[in-house]
Scaffold this active site. Sequence first.
Site, PDB file in Angstrom:
ATOM      1  N   SER A  30      32.044   4.238  65.093  1.00 39.96           N
ATOM      2  CA  SER A  30      32.409   3.343  66.204  1.00 39.96           C
ATOM      3  C   SER A  30      33.623   2.563  65.708  1.00 39.96           C
ATOM      4  CB  SER A  30      31.259   2.387  66.538  1.00 39.96           C
ATOM      5  OG  SER A  30      30.129   3.103  66.942  1.00 39.96           O
TER       6      SER A  30
ATOM      7  N   LYS B  46      33.125   2.353  73.649  1.00 45.90           N
ATOM      8  CA  LYS B  46      31.964   2.077  72.775  1.00 45.90           C
ATOM      9  C   LYS B  46      31.872   0.584  72.438  1.00 45.90           C
ATOM     10  CE  LYS B  46      28.650   2.605  69.799  1.00 45.90           C
ATOM     11  NZ  LYS B  46      27.286   2.880  70.244  1.00 45.90           N
TER      12      LYS B  46
ATOM     13  N   LYS C 182      30.671  -6.019  63.971  1.00 45.57           N
ATOM     14  CA  LYS C 182      31.964  -5.323  63.950  1.00 45.57           C
ATOM     15  C   LYS C 182      32.357  -4.839  65.351  1.00 45.57           C
ATOM     16  CE  LYS C 182      31.409  -1.165  63.264  1.00 45.57           C
ATOM     17  NZ  LYS C 182      31.133   0.073  64.002  1.00 45.57           N
TER      18      LYS C 182
HETATM   19  P1  NDP Z   1      25.056   3.143  57.684  1.00 48.02           P
HETATM   20  O1  NDP Z   1      25.445   1.850  57.107  1.00 48.02           O
HETATM   21  O2  NDP Z   1      23.614   3.517  57.778  1.00 48.02           O
HETATM   22  O3  NDP Z   1      25.769   4.362  56.884  1.00 48.02           O
HETATM   23  C1  NDP Z   1      27.131   4.330  56.605  1.00 48.02           C
HETATM   24  C2  NDP Z   1      27.557   5.656  55.995  1.00 48.02           C
HETATM   25  O4  NDP Z   1      28.943   5.568  55.656  1.00 48.02           O
HETATM   26  C3  NDP Z   1      26.826   5.993  54.700  1.00 48.02           C
HETATM   27  O5  NDP Z   1      26.777   7.392  54.568  1.00 48.02           O
HETATM   28  C4  NDP Z   1      27.741   5.368  53.647  1.00 48.02           C
HETATM   29  O6  NDP Z   1      27.639   5.982  52.385  1.00 48.02           O
HETATM   30  C5  NDP Z   1      29.088   5.697  54.245  1.00 48.02           C
HETATM   31  N1  NDP Z   1      30.132   4.774  53.804  1.00 48.02           N
HETATM   32  C6  NDP Z   1      30.129   3.435  53.884  1.00 48.02           C
HETATM   33  N2  NDP Z   1      31.301   2.937  53.455  1.00 48.02           N
HETATM   34  C7  NDP Z   1      32.047   4.003  53.069  1.00 48.02           C
HETATM   35  C8  NDP Z   1      33.335   4.143  52.517  1.00 48.02           C
HETATM   36  N3  NDP Z   1      34.122   3.084  52.292  1.00 48.02           N
HETATM   37  N4  NDP Z   1      33.785   5.392  52.249  1.00 48.02           N
HETATM   38  C9  NDP Z   1      33.008   6.475  52.466  1.00 48.02           C
HETATM   39  N5  NDP Z   1      31.761   6.406  52.975  1.00 48.02           N
HETATM   40  C10 NDP Z   1      31.300   5.176  53.282  1.00 48.02           C
HETATM   41  O7  NDP Z   1      25.733   3.207  59.112  1.00 48.02           O
HETATM   42  P2  NDP Z   1      25.282   4.020  60.419  1.00 48.02           P
HETATM   43  O8  NDP Z   1      25.028   5.436  60.056  1.00 48.02           O
HETATM   44  O9  NDP Z   1      24.228   3.253  61.134  1.00 48.02           O
HETATM   45  O10 NDP Z   1      26.607   3.883  61.296  1.00 48.02           O
HETATM   46  C11 NDP Z   1      27.743   4.716  61.117  1.00 48.02           C
HETATM   47  C12 NDP Z   1      28.664   4.475  62.322  1.00 48.02           C
HETATM   48  O11 NDP Z   1      27.965   4.859  63.512  1.00 48.02           O
HETATM   49  C13 NDP Z   1      29.064   3.001  62.487  1.00 48.02           C
HETATM   50  O12 NDP Z   1      30.393   2.913  62.932  1.00 48.02           O
HETATM   51  C14 NDP Z   1      28.081   2.500  63.548  1.00 48.02           C
HETATM   52  O13 NDP Z   1      28.601   1.392  64.251  1.00 48.02           O
HETATM   53  C15 NDP Z   1      27.920   3.750  64.401  1.00 48.02           C
HETATM   54  N6  NDP Z   1      26.673   3.823  65.170  1.00 48.02           N
HETATM   55  C16 NDP Z   1      25.430   3.613  64.577  1.00 48.02           C
HETATM   56  C17 NDP Z   1      24.281   3.683  65.346  1.00 48.02           C
HETATM   57  C18 NDP Z   1      22.903   3.469  64.775  1.00 48.02           C
HETATM   58  O14 NDP Z   1      21.943   3.406  65.559  1.00 48.02           O
HETATM   59  N7  NDP Z   1      22.733   3.335  63.453  1.00 48.02           N
HETATM   60  C19 NDP Z   1      24.333   3.975  66.792  1.00 48.02           C
HETATM   61  C20 NDP Z   1      25.663   4.265  67.282  1.00 48.02           C
HETATM   62  C21 NDP Z   1      26.772   4.156  66.495  1.00 48.02           C
HETATM   63  P3  NDP Z   1      26.530   5.534  51.291  1.00 48.02           P
HETATM   64  O15 NDP Z   1      25.332   6.381  51.564  1.00 48.02           O
HETATM   65  O16 NDP Z   1      27.186   5.805  50.006  1.00 48.02           O
HETATM   66  O17 NDP Z   1      26.268   4.051  51.526  1.00 48.02           O
END
Ligand code: NDP
Length: 298
Positions: free
Chosen positions: A98, A173, A242
């Site tokens: 997002s 979004k 965010k």
């Molecule tokens: P999480 O915090 O659960 O996971 C984040 C992911 O990104 C992890 O795999 C993490 O890796 C990785 N990550 C974080 N920082 C970095 C970086 N600097 N470089 C590379 N990889 C990185 O987030 P979500 O999965 O919940 O959300 C992901 C996106 O989807 C966001 O933008 C969120 O707003 C959106 N979203 C989420 C929803 C939800 O219900 N959760 C619904 C709809 C949209 P690591 O495992 O190493 O921490």
Amino acid sequence: MIVAFLGLGAIGTPMARHLAKPSLASKLRVWNRTAAKAAAFAAEHGVTHAPTPAAAARGADVVITCFPVSRDVEALLDGADGLLESMARGSVLVDCTSGDPATSRRIAARLAERGIGFIDAPVSGGVAGAEAGTLTVMVGGDAAVLERARPALESFGKKIVHCGPVGAGDAVKAVNNALLAVHILATAEGLAALKKAGVDPALGLDVINASSGRSNASMNLFPERVLSRAFPRTFRLALLDKDAGIAAQVTREQAVPSPLLDLTSELLKEAHRALGEEADHVEAVRWVEARAGAEIRS
Ligand code: NDP
């Protein structure tokens, strides 16, 4: 079709599971910053664990990213091991983060110089929607680029909507999630006041849900997560904060006065500061409750 999925977080993991299904005519490679998660996923689903983003992206037709913010995607572009060097001309980067429209436009322009397509493709429907493969996907970018990526999107998305040029998916979004935040905060304030006025919050919700003030928050989130005091962790408050910030930025860029959305963004920042990085978005209710001196429970 070879697909690379980068970012196995709360929502990325169930999305990638659909792409890992043997029934799908695609080969999947996964990469995650914390390698152990990708290794476990690859072992469970019989797909390839790539040691670097470049190793995942090299030769892939579609590379999907799902990180917290657009800057995390932008940070993977450069260097000998970056996506710009490793992605093939004619391939597509699908960013399911997002994200924010301005950063997405910058990423798209840099990829276009190399003949690589880009769409911003944030999703809604939560972890439950991702598990069920019923997400809504909001797409910004060229329609022709979307068509190249569509088979991958259809594995986890039920409603795929082309919203406009690059950044349009991010903008839709962000506005959606800002409205979610408004509903959570406003419902919590109202129910806390009803509780203090001697009305059972369950009864108050029941009336609201049969009336014109209802929302997804009042109909689903409050009964399932607040009244029950379950507060499961599915979508971090930090991420909703965010999103509300991006929505406020979009209204500023378009010169639309938005006192409600600006205030919502400020309140979420405060709640996020108070509750920390791991709190779920619905836990913002706990922050409202603490200020009100009332718990929303029967
Ligand atoms: P999480 O915090 O659960 O996971 C984040 C992911 O990104 C992890 O795999 C993490 O890796 C990785 N990550 C974080 N920082 C970095 C970086 N600097 N470089 C590379 N990889 C990185 O987030 P979500 O999965 O919940 O959300 C992901 C996106 O989807 C966001 O933008 C969120 O707003 C959106 N979203 C989420 C929803 C939800 O219900 N959760 C619904 C709809 C949209 P690591 O495992 O190493 O921490």
